[in-house]
Design an enzyme around this catalytic site. Structure first.
Site, mmCIF file in Angstrom:
data_model
loop_
_atom_site.group_PDB
_atom_site.id
_atom_site.type_symbol
_atom_site.label_atom_id
_atom_site.label_comp_id
_atom_site.label_asym_id
_atom_site.label_seq_id
_atom_site.Cartn_x
_atom_site.Cartn_y
_atom_site.Cartn_z
ATOM 1 N N LYS A 168 46.737 55.303 32.336
ATOM 2 C CA LYS A 168 46.445 54.580 33.565
ATOM 3 C C LYS A 168 45.098 53.890 33.355
ATOM 4 C CE LYS A 168 46.504 53.715 38.061
ATOM 5 N NZ LYS A 168 47.514 52.762 38.531
ATOM 6 N N LYS A 217 25.628 51.242 24.542
ATOM 7 C CA LYS A 217 24.858 51.760 25.662
ATOM 8 C C LYS A 217 23.471 51.137 25.648
ATOM 9 C CE LYS A 217 27.543 55.946 25.421
ATOM 10 N NZ LYS A 217 27.636 57.243 24.726
ATOM 11 N N GLU A 238 37.373 60.917 25.414
ATOM 12 C CA GLU A 238 37.143 61.203 23.988
ATOM 13 C C GLU A 238 36.114 62.317 23.861
ATOM 14 O OE1 GLU A 238 35.756 57.614 22.054
ATOM 15 O OE2 GLU A 238 37.416 56.452 22.880
ATOM 16 N N ASN A 243 32.908 63.361 21.147
ATOM 17 C CA ASN A 243 32.101 63.035 19.972
ATOM 18 C C ASN A 243 31.562 64.321 19.374
ATOM 19 O OD1 ASN A 243 32.454 60.270 20.554
ATOM 20 N ND2 ASN A 243 30.791 60.385 22.027
ATOM 21 N N ARG A 300 29.102 64.990 17.299
ATOM 22 C CA ARG A 300 27.806 64.750 16.637
ATOM 23 C C ARG A 300 26.690 64.810 17.679
ATOM 24 N NH1 ARG A 300 29.940 59.611 17.827
ATOM 25 N NH2 ARG A 300 28.627 58.584 19.374
ATOM 26 N N VAL A 348 22.799 59.405 20.272
ATOM 27 C CA VAL A 348 21.561 58.624 20.415
ATOM 28 C C VAL A 348 20.785 59.086 21.654
ATOM 29 C CG1 VAL A 348 20.602 56.304 20.770
ATOM 30 C CG2 VAL A 348 22.613 56.599 19.298
HETATM 31 C C1 MV4 Z 1 39.327 53.327 29.563
HETATM 32 C C2 MV4 Z 1 38.916 52.440 30.578
HETATM 33 C C3 MV4 Z 1 39.664 52.394 31.734
HETATM 34 N N1 MV4 Z 1 40.756 53.181 31.863
HETATM 35 N N2 MV4 Z 1 40.414 54.084 29.744
HETATM 36 C C4 MV4 Z 1 36.079 52.040 26.312
HETATM 37 C C5 MV4 Z 1 35.441 52.856 25.249
HETATM 38 C C6 MV4 Z 1 36.318 54.008 25.031
HETATM 39 N N3 MV4 Z 1 35.510 55.155 24.785
HETATM 40 C C7 MV4 Z 1 37.140 54.123 26.262
HETATM 41 N N4 MV4 Z 1 36.932 52.928 27.016
HETATM 42 C C8 MV4 Z 1 37.538 52.719 28.198
HETATM 43 N N5 MV4 Z 1 38.646 53.462 28.427
HETATM 44 C C9 MV4 Z 1 41.102 54.012 30.870
HETATM 45 N N6 MV4 Z 1 42.182 54.780 31.019
HETATM 46 C C10 MV4 Z 1 37.755 51.672 30.364
HETATM 47 C C11 MV4 Z 1 37.069 51.805 29.169
HETATM 48 C C12 MV4 Z 1 35.862 51.009 29.048
HETATM 49 C C13 MV4 Z 1 34.607 51.620 28.992
HETATM 50 C C14 MV4 Z 1 34.444 53.001 28.977
HETATM 51 C C15 MV4 Z 1 33.204 53.589 28.905
HETATM 52 C C16 MV4 Z 1 32.070 52.778 28.852
HETATM 53 C C17 MV4 Z 1 32.194 51.427 28.854
HETATM 54 C C18 MV4 Z 1 33.445 50.820 28.920
HETATM 55 C C19 MV4 Z 1 33.562 49.437 28.932
HETATM 56 C C20 MV4 Z 1 34.797 48.859 29.011
HETATM 57 C C21 MV4 Z 1 35.944 49.642 29.049
#
Ligand code: MV4
Length: 449
Positions: free
Chosen positions: A201, A237, A287, A289, A291, A294
């Site tokens: 989603k 970031k 997710e 990480n 490690r 930063v």
């Molecule tokens: C998402 C999301 C919206 N919905 N998953 C981007 C990095 C990766 N770690 C996961 N990400 C995202 N996953 C769902 N189901 C939006 C992002 C995302 C995002 C997440 C964290 C920090 C910045 C971001 C920038 C754009 C999109």
């Protein structure tokens, strides 16, 4: 305890690890490329070994060179820092085969979390709330459509071998689904040599909140609260803070305990970060990480715990120095990532630092490998330092940050400092009122003044 640590990294994090080793009475070995002969971590280490030419793949990513540097220096352990080989399971296995201690999790845990489908399956099994979506890899268009219809549009297609924003495609409607699946698959296959994709989603306006965890590998695990890393640009970031302005103490305790219990059950060893999207009061795992990150200093600031000391302790089999009950969260901390980049275009700006003055005073920390007269080489990422500020509450922290930003001087290269001077006075930032899209909207002129 390990006796001599080889630091398989460069820049501010090499220095950060070196400082922890010195405090613990552990000898240090710096490794460096020919572009980093004059780097501060090389100067301050007890010994140094040149491991190759400037390109990372020939130096900081060159496993045989690093193992050889351990052998000639007599190092018994390797700290990988972040990036480079820090989440390379094969590297952890190779060190193990050479009788060297990898200061990090087991290769198996690195491998599980590196496969985003396996990571999500594991998180879910351990009781961590996950984003609704496919149970695993999706191969058929019909299956993808059935799942998307079930969870509702928009959905996001992610590469299992991706992570950190690589290999994702959003499908707003049923009509976009087949193309999103095809492109995500094709791009994942080309980029990672693994075309497995999964569906979630799509959350439209979440915050990025991550929980710091630590395990001793024997089933004892703790959490050190969360960091809010929503202020980012293109998955880099920019500003991180602890605590998250969005959470209540009850929410913090609850998500922290869920994460610590999960790590205990997994028998996780070392530092880890469990990443969530947070929307409408709910956490959704994305997710993990495996490690040191930063932004770890904001957690150190509010807990008083040295995360690198803890990493070295658990890698040495000594166990954690604190139990969950002993951890006291105190005040608020903010980190600004100072990059040698144009503050508007973010184009890298390597070159010589002609004048440098670090800020100081109560609650101010600077982690940086640079000095006046140092030349930033063009081969690596553009992070040149981090300004970390602590206060008894967020208002005091912001006040102190504004003052520290006023004091710091970095001349000769462009830096992101002017951006932080704007952000610290922005009403949305002042109110902690931002999501993962806020900064990009602000930078393109779309955010509220
Ligand atoms: C998402 C999301 C919206 N919905 N998953 C981007 C990095 C990766 N770690 C996961 N990400 C995202 N996953 C769902 N189901 C939006 C992002 C995302 C995002 C997440 C964290 C920090 C910045 C971001 C920038 C754009 C999109």
């Amino acid at each position: 305890m390990v006796k001599k640590v080889l630091i398989a990294n460069r820049g501010e994090i090499a220095l950060r690890v070196l400082r922890a080793c010195k405090e613990l009475g552990i000898s240090t070995v710096a490794v460096h490329s020919t572009a980093d002969n004059a780097a501060m971590h090389v100067r301050l280490a007890d010994e140094s070994v040149c491991i190759g030419p400037p390109p990372s793949r020939d130096s900081y990513l060159n496993i045989p060179s690093i193992v050889a540097a351990c052998e000639i220096s007599g190092a018994d352990a390797v700290h990988p820092g972040y990036g480079f080989l820090s989440e390379n399971a094969r590297f952890a296995d190779i060190l193990d085969a050479h009788g060297l201690t990898f200061i990090g999790p087991t290769a198996d845990h690195i491998r599980i979390m590196g496969d985003k489908i396996e990571a999500k399956r594991t998180a879910k099994r351990l009781g961590i709330p996950v984003v609704p979506g496919s149970a695993g890899a999706v191969t058929e268009d019909t299956e993808a459509l059935r799942i998307a219809d079930e969870i509702g549009f928009p959905v996001i297609v992610k590469a299992s071998a991706g992570g950190g924003g690589r290999g994702m495609k959003v499908a707003k409607t049923r009509e976009d689904m087949v193309v999103a699946l095809q492109t995500a698959r094709q791009e994942a296959g080309a980029a990672f040599g693994d075309d497995a994709v999964y569906i979630e989603k799509y959350l439209e306006k979440p915050r990025h909140i991550e929980v710091q965890v630590f395990g001793d590998g024997a089933g004892n695990a703790i959490h050190l609260g969360e960091r809010d890393c929503s202020l980012q640009r293109r998955h880099q970031k920019v500003w991180e803070e602890a605590n998250s302005p969005a959470l209540s103490p009850e929410q913090r305790k609850r998500i922290g305990e869920i994460c610590a219990n999960a790590m205990s059950e997994l028998r996780y060893r070392g530092a880890g970060t469990i990443e969530f999207l947070y929307e409408n009061g709910e956490f959704y795992f994305i997710e993990m990480n495996t490690r040191l990150q930063v932004e770890h200093p904001v957690t150190e600031a509010i807990t008083g715990i040295d995360l690198v000391h803890e990493q070295i302790r658990v890698a040495s089999g000594e166990g954690l120095s604190v139990t969950q009950d002993e951890i006291v969260f105190s005040g608020h901390a903010i980190e600004c990532r100072i990059n040698a980049e144009d503050p508007r275009t973010f184009a890298p700006s390597p070159g010589k630092i002609t004048y440098y003055h670090a800020p100081g005073g109560l609650g101010v920390r600077v982690d940086s490998g640079v000095y006046q007269g140092y030349s930033i080489p063009p081969y690596y990422d553009s992070l040149i330092g981090k300004l970390i500020v602590h206060g008894r509450n967020r208002a005091e922290c912001m006040m102190r940050l504004r003052r520290a930003l006023d004091e710091i001087v970095v001349d000769g290269v462009k830096t992101t400092l002017p951006l932080f001077r704007d952000l610290v006075d922005n009403p949305d930032v002042g109110a902690g009122n931002y999501d993962i899209h806020w900064l990009e909207k602000y930078l393109t002129g779309g955010a509220k003044a």
